[in-house]
Motif scaffolding. Structure first.
Motif, PDB file in Angstrom:
ATOM      1  N   GLU A   1       2.645   1.480  -3.600  1.00 21.75           N
ATOM      2  CA  GLU A   1       1.381   2.005  -4.524  1.00 21.75           C
ATOM      3  C   GLU A   1       1.023   3.489  -4.454  1.00 21.75           C
ATOM      4  O   GLU A   1       1.137   4.218  -5.524  1.00 21.75           O
ATOM      5  CB  GLU A   1       0.194   1.093  -4.445  1.00 21.75           C
ATOM      6  CG  GLU A   1      -1.039   1.537  -5.275  1.00 21.75           C
ATOM      7  CD  GLU A   1      -2.331   0.613  -4.910  1.00 21.75           C
ATOM      8  OE1 GLU A   1      -3.318   1.002  -5.887  1.00 21.75           O
ATOM      9  OE2 GLU A   1      -2.337  -0.350  -4.145  1.00 21.75           O
ATOM     10  N   TRP A   2       0.621   3.902  -3.060  1.00 23.24           N
ATOM     11  CA  TRP A   2       0.044   5.203  -3.186  1.00 23.24           C
ATOM     12  C   TRP A   2       1.178   6.429  -3.237  1.00 23.24           C
ATOM     13  O   TRP A   2       0.817   7.421  -3.808  1.00 23.24           O
ATOM     14  CB  TRP A   2      -0.986   5.415  -1.914  1.00 23.24           C
ATOM     15  CG  TRP A   2      -2.110   4.553  -2.344  1.00 23.24           C
ATOM     16  CD1 TRP A   2      -2.464   3.471  -1.539  1.00 23.24           C
ATOM     17  CD2 TRP A   2      -2.939   4.711  -3.016  1.00 23.24           C
ATOM     18  NE1 TRP A   2      -3.650   2.609  -2.127  1.00 23.24           N
ATOM     19  CE2 TRP A   2      -3.900   3.612  -3.360  1.00 23.24           C
ATOM     20  CE3 TRP A   2      -3.332   5.866  -3.950  1.00 23.24           C
ATOM     21  CZ2 TRP A   2      -5.187   3.588  -3.767  1.00 23.24           C
ATOM     22  CZ3 TRP A   2      -4.327   5.679  -4.813  1.00 23.24           C
ATOM     23  CH2 TRP A   2      -5.261   4.556  -4.588  1.00 23.24           C
TER      24      TRP A   2
ATOM     25  N   LEU B   1       0.890  -1.404   0.134  1.00 24.04           N
ATOM     26  CA  LEU B   1       0.059  -0.065  -0.087  1.00 24.04           C
ATOM     27  C   LEU B   1       0.894   1.237  -0.077  1.00 24.04           C
ATOM     28  O   LEU B   1       0.493   2.196  -0.597  1.00 24.04           O
ATOM     29  CB  LEU B   1      -0.875   0.127   1.433  1.00 24.04           C
ATOM     30  CG  LEU B   1      -1.980  -0.883   1.362  1.00 24.04           C
ATOM     31  CD1 LEU B   1      -2.790  -1.187   2.510  1.00 24.04           C
ATOM     32  CD2 LEU B   1      -3.122  -0.865   0.193  1.00 24.04           C
TER      33      LEU B   1
ATOM     34  N   SER C   1      -7.503   2.155   0.397  1.00 23.16           N
ATOM     35  CA  SER C   1      -7.503   2.328  -0.908  1.00 23.16           C
ATOM     36  C   SER C   1      -8.981   2.739  -1.730  1.00 23.16           C
ATOM     37  O   SER C   1      -8.825   3.463  -2.575  1.00 23.16           O
ATOM     38  CB  SER C   1      -7.210   0.965  -1.614  1.00 23.16           C
ATOM     39  OG  SER C   1      -5.633   0.568  -1.193  1.00 23.16           O
TER      40      SER C   1
ATOM     41  N   ASN D   1     -10.233  -3.154   1.375  1.00 19.96           N
ATOM     42  CA  ASN D   1      -9.176  -2.106   2.029  1.00 19.96           C
ATOM     43  C   ASN D   1      -9.830  -0.915   2.065  1.00 19.96           C
ATOM     44  O   ASN D   1     -10.068  -0.170   0.982  1.00 19.96           O
ATOM     45  CB  ASN D   1      -7.731  -2.212   1.130  1.00 19.96           C
ATOM     46  CG  ASN D   1      -6.880  -1.298   1.880  1.00 19.96           C
ATOM     47  OD1 ASN D   1      -6.846  -0.107   1.913  1.00 19.96           O
ATOM     48  ND2 ASN D   1      -6.101  -1.869   2.833  1.00 19.96           N
TER      49      ASN D   1
ATOM     50  N   ASP E   1      -9.094  -2.344   6.867  1.00 15.40           N
ATOM     51  CA  ASP E   1      -9.853  -3.136   6.001  1.00 15.40           C
ATOM     52  C   ASP E   1     -11.284  -3.845   6.951  1.00 15.40           C
ATOM     53  O   ASP E   1     -11.372  -3.499   8.149  1.00 15.40           O
ATOM     54  CB  ASP E   1      -9.122  -4.355   5.401  1.00 15.40           C
ATOM     55  CG  ASP E   1      -8.461  -5.231   6.400  1.00 15.40           C
ATOM     56  OD1 ASP E   1      -8.865  -5.362   7.439  1.00 15.40           O
ATOM     57  OD2 ASP E   1      -7.445  -5.713   6.183  1.00 15.40           O
TER      58      ASP E   1
ATOM     59  N   TRP F   1       2.379   9.510   2.718  1.00 12.90           N
ATOM     60  CA  TRP F   1       2.085   8.287   3.780  1.00 12.90           C
ATOM     61  C   TRP F   1       3.005   8.391   4.826  1.00 12.90           C
ATOM     62  O   TRP F   1       4.358   8.304   4.703  1.00 12.90           O
ATOM     63  CB  TRP F   1       2.479   6.995   3.075  1.00 12.90           C
ATOM     64  CG  TRP F   1       1.594   6.048   3.763  1.00 12.90           C
ATOM     65  CD1 TRP F   1       2.389   5.460   5.022  1.00 12.90           C
ATOM     66  CD2 TRP F   1       0.726   5.016   3.296  1.00 12.90           C
ATOM     67  NE1 TRP F   1       1.375   4.302   5.506  1.00 12.90           N
ATOM     68  CE2 TRP F   1       0.602   4.071   4.410  1.00 12.90           C
ATOM     69  CE3 TRP F   1      -0.192   5.032   2.270  1.00 12.90           C
ATOM     70  CZ2 TRP F   1      -0.353   3.056   4.422  1.00 12.90           C
ATOM     71  CZ3 TRP F   1      -1.115   3.642   2.507  1.00 12.90           C
ATOM     72  CH2 TRP F   1      -1.094   3.073   3.260  1.00 12.90           C
TER      73      TRP F   1
ATOM     74  N   LEU G   1      -9.166   6.560  -1.272  1.00 10.02           N
ATOM     75  CA  LEU G   1      -8.277   7.106  -2.156  1.00 10.02           C
ATOM     76  C   LEU G   1      -8.779   7.218  -3.543  1.00 10.02           C
ATOM     77  O   LEU G   1      -8.777   8.288  -4.452  1.00 10.02           O
ATOM     78  CB  LEU G   1      -6.968   6.686  -2.003  1.00 10.02           C
ATOM     79  CG  LEU G   1      -6.335   7.212  -0.786  1.00 10.02           C
ATOM     80  CD1 LEU G   1      -4.981   6.267  -0.607  1.00 10.02           C
ATOM     81  CD2 LEU G   1      -5.843   8.678  -0.832  1.00 10.02           C
ATOM     82  N   ASN G   2      -9.364   5.920  -3.967  1.00 13.21           N
ATOM     83  CA  ASN G   2      -9.664   5.702  -5.342  1.00 13.21           C
ATOM     84  C   ASN G   2     -10.886   6.547  -5.600  1.00 13.21           C
ATOM     85  O   ASN G   2     -10.888   7.114  -6.668  1.00 13.21           O
ATOM     86  CB  ASN G   2     -10.031   4.280  -5.616  1.00 13.21           C
ATOM     87  CG  ASN G   2      -8.706   3.298  -5.879  1.00 13.21           C
ATOM     88  OD1 ASN G   2      -7.941   3.855  -6.515  1.00 13.21           O
ATOM     89  ND2 ASN G   2      -8.608   2.376  -5.416  1.00 13.21           N
TER      90      ASN G   2
ATOM     91  N   LYS H   1       1.756   7.287  -6.446  1.00 11.01           N
ATOM     92  CA  LYS H   1       0.786   7.913  -7.208  1.00 11.01           C
ATOM     93  C   LYS H   1       0.653   9.559  -6.621  1.00 11.01           C
ATOM     94  O   LYS H   1      -0.329  10.386  -6.834  1.00 11.01           O
ATOM     95  CB  LYS H   1      -0.621   7.484  -7.025  1.00 11.01           C
ATOM     96  CG  LYS H   1      -0.743   6.154  -7.660  1.00 11.01           C
ATOM     97  CD  LYS H   1      -2.077   5.360  -7.234  1.00 11.01           C
ATOM     98  CE  LYS H   1      -2.209   4.179  -8.445  1.00 11.01           C
ATOM     99  NZ  LYS H   1      -3.453   3.432  -8.048  1.00 11.01           N
TER     100      LYS H   1
END
Length: 203
Positions: free
Chosen positions: A81-82, A78, A176, A173, A158, A89, A179-180, A85
């Motif tokens: 990934e974030w 996580l 995620s 999750n 989660d 974090w 954020l998405n 982008k």
């Protein structure tokens, strides 16, 4: 009269024993600004990241719920990934000295290297100042802040409140998802959940 006085004293003592949370923050509120030092000695202010999404992750490496997400590689995935982008974090350690999960800067850097963790930074919060600002209750406890500085998610990582590593693959999750949804201009469908994990080990 004596019994009533004793009862009143007991109630007062119980009230004094409960920590007062004056800075409780709620989804939709402006996220409280804070200043914290990371494990490399760099100072971070939340307001410095205005214009970016920010994730706050409360952690305690001795907690089996935290271990679930690190031993499975879920938290590291996580983070990678974030941050790729453009999300900031910040892992926050609010364990007090002598309590489970307390880490010196050197210990935290060694731990992150061993676990291949890649947050933007790990903030050392041994006094619990940042934790209390957010009323962080568990490890993990997750918060998502949008570019305007508003809190858009508060709660569990989660929907499987267990220590079972195999649950990660079948879990929704919430971080995620938030954020998405937010990044494409949609409202966050699930903006608050009850966090699960070990209690934050405040002083």
């Amino acid at each position: 009269m004596v019994r009533r006085s004793v009862l009143s004293i007991g109630i007062l003592a119980a009230m004094l024993a409960v920590p007062l949370v004056a800075n409780a923050v709620h989804v939709g509120d402006a996220a409280p600004d804070f200043t914290g030092m990371d494990s490399n000695g760099k100072t971070h202010k939340l307001s410095d990241y205005r214009g970016k999404y920010v994730v706050l992750e409360w952690t305690n490496n001795g907690c089996p719920y935290t271990q679930k997400h690190y031993n499975s590689g879920n938290m590291q995935a996580l983070q990678k990934e974030w941050t790729a982008k453009g999300v900031v974090w910040l892992t926050v350690l609010s364990s007090a000295p002598g309590e489970q999960g307390y880490m010196t800067a050197a210990q935290e850097n060694s731990y992150m290297s061993r676990e291949k963790a890649s947050p933007t930074a790990a903030l050392l919060d041994p006094t619990g100042a940042i934790g209390h600002e957010y009323s962080a209750k568990t490890t993990p406890h997750m918060f998502v802040i949008d570019p305007s500085g508003k809190l858009i998610y508060d709660g569990a990582i989660d929907d499987h409140a267990t220590t079972d590593l195999s649950d990660v693959k079948v879990s929704k999750n919430y971080v995620s998802a938030a954020l998405n949804e937010a990044m494409v201009g949609q409202p966050v469908a699930v903006s608050y959940t009850r966090p699960y994990g070990c209690s934050v080990k405040y002083q």
